[in-house]
Design an enzyme around this catalytic site. Sequence first.
Site, PDB file in Angstrom:
ATOM      1  N   HIS A  46      -9.572   2.721   0.295  1.00 45.12           N
ATOM      2  CA  HIS A  46      -8.188   2.389   0.178  1.00 45.12           C
ATOM      3  C   HIS A  46      -7.986   1.451  -0.986  1.00 45.12           C
ATOM      4  O   HIS A  46      -8.080   0.253  -0.705  1.00 45.12           O
ATOM      5  CB  HIS A  46      -7.610   1.844   1.629  1.00 45.12           C
TER       6      HIS A  46
ATOM      7  N   CYS B 235       0.938  -1.406   0.143  1.00 41.99           N
ATOM      8  CA  CYS B 235      -0.117  -0.002   0.004  1.00 41.99           C
ATOM      9  C   CYS B 235       0.784   1.327   0.033  1.00 41.99           C
ATOM     10  O   CYS B 235       0.101   2.629   0.058  1.00 41.99           O
ATOM     11  CB  CYS B 235      -1.027  -0.032   1.150  1.00 41.99           C
TER      12      CYS B 235
END
Length: 382
Positions: free
Chosen positions: A334, A93
């Site tokens: 996300h 991420c």
Amino acid sequence: MSESHALPRIVAARRTPIATRGRALAALTVEQLAVPVVRAVHDDATHVLGLPPVVADVVLGNCMGPGGNPARVAALGAGLGFDVAGLTVDRQCGSGLAAIIEASTAISAGDHRPRIAGGVESASTAPTRSVDGVAYARAPFAPAGWHDPDMTRAAEDLAEHDGISRERQDAYAARSTHRAASAVAAGRFTDELVPLVGAAEQDEAPRRGIERLLPRFTPLFTDGSLTAGNTCRVSDGAAAVLVVPGGPAHGSTTPGLAVRAHAVVGCDPALPGIGAAPAILDTLDRAGVDLAQVAAFEIVEAFAAQTLAVLDRLGVAEDDERLCADGGALALGHPWGASGAVAVVRLFSRLVRGGAPAGTIGVAAASVGGGLGVAAVFEVVR
């Protein structure tokens, strides 16, 4: 000309809407998300620079896609020409921010051709992976014998380790959601969005009535504090920027964000959520900047617990107005490989589009599965 004007700079920044996995963008592949945003950044750069940029490379972060170098596919699909290369980066991420750092580093090293950099994730179309016919959700983040928790488990462990209560987590999630709702109402996302006609032209709205909903969520673990309300939603989306050399010697005096410094650090893989804190401190030190000088922070809010743990280590108040002022991943979602690039697009909107004066400092950062932190310091140049 000041030193910052000679640094690589971001002069265009766009992103797609962000949608929860399985919803508005569920039918779009990594390619179909990445191509429109790469094309939009190229078009924006042509407008601000006065001529089409001669792009050397497209660098995109991606975690769970189909392989086959999605960055090169996006470069071709966006019509940049077969001579434009492509590089796909996987720092989980932190990938989107790592891709922007990679592009900046290439320019700083002397290759003064522009790069388009960012990230993309289609969690909805991520392929099923298997070994010997047995499917698995993710690859290992650490070798055998090391603690290698899933990210949700790791965030719960971090909350327990740091004594971060559910009440703090819920309050933080509510604040992020309210900030995003205010940004939507004020149109502060409009200029950065690339509408995907027929799929999504705006972000999925932040959850309404968040205070009423938060107490109703049950803990994700027995006797735990994490819930679906204070945890980000896994999402689809893409974001990209154009990075060019700074200074008139290379034909660029366009306003933007100069890349002052960056850092990638390691931390305990058992508590990966803290990674952004040492990365931020490291890159601020490299840039010669104090925390108090930072006007805008964009930290990827994968979990309220993880974000609070980072803020506590930095000594930054959880309600600081500089932090994710228009909400973050807890409100919008996300998309793993894109979120680090979304953070930079948000800084560009807040500082460059928002009219911040030259010299204003912004920081983007992410904590990363496996025990990494990625961060970069940017400065407004005009």
